[in-house]
Design a protein around this motif. Structure first.
Motif, PDB file in Angstrom:
ATOM      1  N   GLU A   1       1.105  -1.035  -0.006  1.00 25.71           N
ATOM      2  CA  GLU A   1       0.117   0.027  -0.222  1.00 25.71           C
ATOM      3  C   GLU A   1       0.533   1.026   0.143  1.00 25.71           C
ATOM      4  OE1 GLU A   1      -2.342  -0.727   3.304  1.00 25.71           O
ATOM      5  OE2 GLU A   1      -3.791  -1.918   2.586  1.00 25.71           O
ATOM      6  N   ASN A   2       1.982   1.159   0.996  1.00 23.89           N
ATOM      7  CA  ASN A   2       2.713   2.322   0.668  1.00 23.89           C
ATOM      8  C   ASN A   2       4.051   2.630  -0.195  1.00 23.89           C
ATOM      9  OD1 ASN A   2       1.824   3.360   3.212  1.00 23.89           O
ATOM     10  ND2 ASN A   2       2.480   2.130   4.256  1.00 23.89           N
ATOM     11  N   GLY A   3       3.746   1.462  -1.241  1.00 21.47           N
ATOM     12  CA  GLY A   3       4.645   1.289  -2.436  1.00 21.47           C
ATOM     13  C   GLY A   3       5.677   0.288  -1.618  1.00 21.47           C
ATOM     14  N   ARG A   4       6.839   0.170  -3.123  1.00 23.80           N
ATOM     15  CA  ARG A   4       7.799  -0.855  -2.485  1.00 23.80           C
ATOM     16  C   ARG A   4       8.953   0.353  -2.135  1.00 23.80           C
ATOM     17  NH1 ARG A   4       5.993  -3.507  -7.465  1.00 23.80           N
ATOM     18  NH2 ARG A   4       5.193  -5.266  -7.231  1.00 23.80           N
ATOM     19  N   ALA A   5      10.494  -0.362  -1.373  1.00 21.47           N
ATOM     20  CA  ALA A   5      11.247   0.162  -1.054  1.00 21.47           C
ATOM     21  C   ALA A   5      12.042  -0.268  -1.236  1.00 21.47           C
ATOM     22  CB  ALA A   5      11.459   1.111  -0.005  1.00 21.47           C
ATOM     23  N   THR A   6      13.271  -0.357  -1.255  1.00 22.06           N
ATOM     24  CA  THR A   6      14.959  -1.229  -1.564  1.00 22.06           C
ATOM     25  C   THR A   6      16.461   0.430  -0.338  1.00 22.06           C
ATOM     26  OG1 THR A   6      14.443  -1.326  -4.226  1.00 22.06           O
ATOM     27  CG2 THR A   6      16.721  -1.672  -3.734  1.00 22.06           C
ATOM     28  N   VAL A   7      17.241  -1.286  -0.368  1.00 25.53           N
ATOM     29  CA  VAL A   7      18.280  -0.166   0.618  1.00 25.53           C
ATOM     30  C   VAL A   7      18.942  -1.356   0.006  1.00 25.53           C
ATOM     31  CG1 VAL A   7      19.105  -0.329   2.465  1.00 25.53           C
ATOM     32  CG2 VAL A   7      16.678   0.334   2.593  1.00 25.53           C
TER      33      VAL A   7
END
Length: 915
Positions: free
Chosen positions: A714-720
């Motif tokens: 729901e908050n979009g994807r994230a990448t580290v």
């Protein structure tokens, strides 16, 4: 054949001359065969895999033949011998890229023909039939229609449909083919048969169609028999709302589903409910107004309305916020249309797929449960607010809709987007019942879009009407920054320098509107302009740590330089040599059926002026990377991002000649910052995510975010991306994912990578080396500089050159010291000998005196002279000492006496002798 003369075919039959046509698929025609295999030979027992595919095949469905729905590889094969060169033509439906569809031709030596070098069949849009044709050489030709499903999850693939296979170039026809049931030929010499209209039927080889008794029976178009009409039920009619009249009223109307197939005169049959109930009309949608008529009219340019009041002009210094907001559904808006489609027949052609219902729009009845109920919205283009015209790579607009699905079967709601009317792609889909929820899709380029909602109750080959009460509802649809939109409000804009009227002027890229003057002002350095708010200084959002803004302030990016200060220690990193795209293939992983696949990632870490250099694409056998870059604007399966992902099926897994890619998507299209901290904007790194670093150099973490929202994220994807210093891995180093999450993610929303390389070490400083001084030789001394071991730095400062300086040799001072030492030793020896001799004399005199006194202790002492007689040595000495001098101390040491320091000694005299 006797006369060798071509004759016309009789009525009820047809001929293609030197060709054959297969348009009847009640059963598999003669000459066709099915071969099913499981091509994955890398995992498990091939015999068990092959056995599991025994029931997988192409299935005849009447007017077409349907492929398999599993992950087996199934070939539909037909062998033909041509007397002369010819061609093969067929129509097909291919809408799901989770199944691979190939068509190729082999000769009698099982070698593929050059004409099918590009054997991959292109995808088609939902509801449309595509066509494919290939030339054939004379001689033996073996035709293959081969499908392979890729089941990456529990989702069932949509099968491929094929119909009307026509082959030209066969031997001269010696017989005519009878028209199939449901068709007829009423004239001699026909090259094809015509379809019987609705409520008529025909048997095989018919010259004409026979009418059904409409009171008792009915027949669909192209039927081979009449069907008895069932009693009417609530599933056979639906309700609609009429347009508003001048009194602001709407009527509820009930209509039979067309074509009507039920009877009202049978027992237990329902009749059509009475129509005409009047209700108050809902207000107009925002941006429209009611001008005392029965319909709502768009507000004129430069004005706005909330839908309940008259349109008003925007105040000075503002402009209309153009878009669409549909939340009242009395009539279908002018830029929307609805339809019904069935891949196997035309039963629902002409029907409305969706019906308006006041506060929502809902899916209609359709002709059968496997119909696609289509709703389209066309937007000719998107334009950002006047004040932010020119921003590149920014959000141009968005579409948001609120919906729910109510289903008792395996229904599916698809949301699709068509760009420039070239190809329709599924953006998101929802299966089974879903609670009322909102979904948003971001538009990032200016193009003509057609958004489509398609609802299907079940996906089965046979027509049925068991789940007519299953439906999808859409409550509102909102589109921002639409080119031909209307306004429900106004927003601030920049005014011209001359303040002439209230005309708005576009601000240059990266400029915001200053509140005091309504003039354009450039955002400060290292800030980017918000697309949602351009009014006031707060519209410029600061970039994150370790990042800078692009020239037009449209986004933030990393220039590959990161600094870190802690405990008076400064570390500077330069990742420029890692600015090229890094790639990682993780896996292998396996589906429930054992199909091997890999997760492939491309990472564009930094630099490149903020351009997203990581490229991922589907169907890599279709088009080269060069072509994709050249046509990236229109290539629908092309993904450019900071981090992107594809699923790779290796060539040895399914028997393909090359690896295949699918499910390409963006994981990061916005850079947040680079820091040694383990958390940024609610994105955190767990301490045990990766094994600890062998060096004490802190890791640098690059944080990214994706603006694409999915049903599961729901908050979009994230990448580290964690950059780790490792001097043992030079150059590009090595990319890896956590061992606990081999797919790079454990929740499907946040992805973690570690990039180990010597290029990830900090720049060298003066603290990273030390000096070594050499011996002084011939008046010169050398100083060398060496790196501290182990070395955990690169580039930066260089080692200083070897330094040579003058010095005094050690031999001179050694000689001086030896001379002084020898002199001191001789002096000490001489003094010791002197005092030892002196002490010996004193002991002798003392002992002599004692002996004399003991022998004459009874005699009185005689007077003695204090003078020294002639010839007598002055040997008597009286020593009185209350404090030892230096010589006294040396004497004490020499005699080793411990008596009192004060002594009284009686010397010998002549008086004592006389006494």
């Amino acid at each position: 054949m006797k006369n060798q003369v071509c004759s016309k075919c009789a009525e009820g039959t047809y001929s293609l001359g030197s060709g054959i046509k297969f348009d009847e698929w009640d059963e598999l025609p003669a000459g066709f065969s099915n071969v099913a295999t499981f091509m994955d030979t890398a995992v498990g027992s091939s015999e068990n895999k092959a056995d599991s595919c025994n029931n997988s095949s192409w299935t005849p469905r009447g007017n077409y033949i349907e492929s398999n729905r599993d992950d087996c590889t199934v070939s539909l094969i037909y062998a033909v011998h041509l007397k002369k060169s010819g061609s093969v033509f067929f129509e097909y439906q291919y809408i799901d890229n989770n199944i691979f569809f190939e068509f190729f031709i082999q000769n009698d030596q099982c070698k593929e023909m050059e004409s099918t070098a590009d054997k991959w069949v292109k995808l088609t849009d939902n509801g449309e039939w595509g066509s494919h044709s290939v030339t054939l050489k004379s001689g033996s030709n073996i035709l293959y229609w081969r499908t392979t499903g890729i089941l990456m999850g529990s989702k069932v693939v949509k099968p491929v449909l094929v119909k009307n296979i026509t082959i030209e170039g066969v031997a001269y026809t010696s017989e005519c083919f009878s028209c199939k049931p449901g068709t007829f030929s009423d004239k001699p010499g026909a090259s094809g048969c015509q379809v019987c209209p609705r409520n008529t039927y025909s048997e095989k080889g018919a010259k004409e169609c026979t009418k059904c008794k409409e009171e008792m029976y009915y027949a669909d178009e192209g039927s081979s028999a009449c069907i008895e009409r069932p009693p009417c039920t609530s599933k056979d009619f639906f309700q609609i709302h009429t347009p508003c009249d001048k009194e602001g009223k709407t009527q509820i109307m009930y209509k039979w589903i067309e074509p009507k197939i039920c009877r009202e005169d049978l027992p237990d049959a329902l009749t059509l409910p009475p129509s005409g109930e009047r209700q108050d009309c809902p207000p107009c949608n925002p941006g429209f107004y009611n001008n005392a008529s029965s319909s709502c009219t768009p507000c004129p340019p430069g004005t706005f309305s909330d839908g309940m009041q008259e349109c008003k002009a925007c105040p000075a210094g503002t402009e209309p916020a153009l878009g669409f907001e549909y939340k009242w559904w009395n009539i279908l808006p002018g830029n929307m249309k609805t339809s019904c489609f069935n891949v196997g027949n035309s039963k629902c052609d002409g029907m409305n797929g969706w019906e308006v219902a006041g506060d929502h729009i809902q899916s209609g009845a359709g002709g059968s449960d496997n119909d696609y109920l289509i709703l389209n919205l066309h937007i000719p283009g998107f334009k950002p607010p006047t004040s932010v015209t020119g921003a590149t790579g920014a959000e141009l607009g968005r579409i948001t809709f609120i919906f729910e699905t109510i289903c008792s079967a395996d229904c599916v709601l698809y949301f699709m987007a068509d760009v420039n009317r070239k190809n329709t792609n599924v953006v998101e889909s929802w299966e089974r019942s879903k609670e009322k929820q909102s979904y948003t899709h971001i538009i990032s380029k200016n193009a003509s879009f057609t958004f489509t909602w398609a609802f299907q109750r079940i996906n089965e080959g046979q027509d049925s009407r068991q789940f007519i009460n299953d439906m999808a509802k859409i409550y509102s649809i909102t589109v921002t920054n639409a080119v031909d939109g209307v306004a429900s409000s106004c927003r601030a804009c920049a005014l011209g320098s001359e303040q002439s009227g209230s005309s708005c002027v576009p601000c240059p890229p990266g400029h915001y509107i200053e509140k005091e003057t309504s003039q354009c002002k450039e955002c400060p350095a290292n800030t980017f302009l918000s697309i949602h708010q351009v009014y006031g200084r707060e519209a410029c959002i600061p970039c994150g740590p370790g990042s800078r803004s692009t020239k037009d302030h449209s986004a933030c990016f990393s220039d590959c330089l990161v600094s870190y200060v802690k405990d008076n220690q400064s570390l500077n990193y330069n990742f420029s040599n890692l600015s090229q795209v890094g790639s990682l293939m993780s896996g292998p992983s396996f589906t429930s059926r054992g199909t091997k696949f890999f997760h492939f990632f491309n990472i564009s870490l930094c630099g490149n002026e903020g351009k997203k250099m990581a490229i991922c694409t589907d169907n890599i056998t279709d088009v080269t990377l060069k072509d994709m870059v050249a046509e990236s604007e229109d290539f629908s399966n092309f993904v450019g991002a900071f981090v992107c992902q594809s699923t790779i099926i290796p060539s040895d897994s399914k028997g393909f000649r090359t690896a295949l890619a699918l499910q390409s998507n963006s994981l990061a299209d916005r850079f947040l910052g680079a820091t040694v901290e383990t958390m940024l904007e609610n994105i955190s790194i767990k301490a045990d995510m990766f094994p600890p670093s062998a060096s004490k150099i802190p890791d640098v973490h690059f944080f990214y975010k994706s603006s694409t929202v999915t049903a599961s994220c729901e908050n979009g994807r994230a990448t580290v991306v964690t950059m780790r210093c490792n001097p043992n891995k030079p150059g590009q180093g090595e990319l890896s994912v956590p061992s606990s999450c081999p797919a790079g993610t454990c929740d499907g929303c946040t992805f973690y990578f570690v990039w180990e390389s010597a290029e990830a070490c900090p720049l060298c400083t003066e603290q990273d080396y030390h000096e070594i001084e050499g011996a002084c030789k011939k008046g010169f001394q050398e100083t060398l500089y060496v790196w501290n071991e182990p070395k955990h730095c690169i580039k930066g400062v260089s080692l200083p050159e070897k330094k040579t300086s003058t010095c005094e040799t050690v031999d001179f001072w050694l000689k001086v010291g030896a001379g002084v030492g020898a002199f001191t030793a001789v002096l000490l020896i001489a003094l010791t000998c002197y005092f030892w001799k002196k002490n010996q004399k004193l002991e002798y005199k003392y002992s002599k005196l004692v002996m004399t006194t003991n022998s004459k202790e009874c005699e009185l002492p005689a007077a003695d002279s204090c003078a020294i007689m002639e010839g007598e040595d002055n040997e008597e000495e009286i020593v009185y000492s209350n404090k030892q001098s230096l010589l006294g101390k040396l004497k004490s040491l020499a005699t080793k006496e411990k008596e009192d320091n004060f002594e009284s000694v009686q010397l010998k005299s002549s008086r004592s002798q006389n006494i």
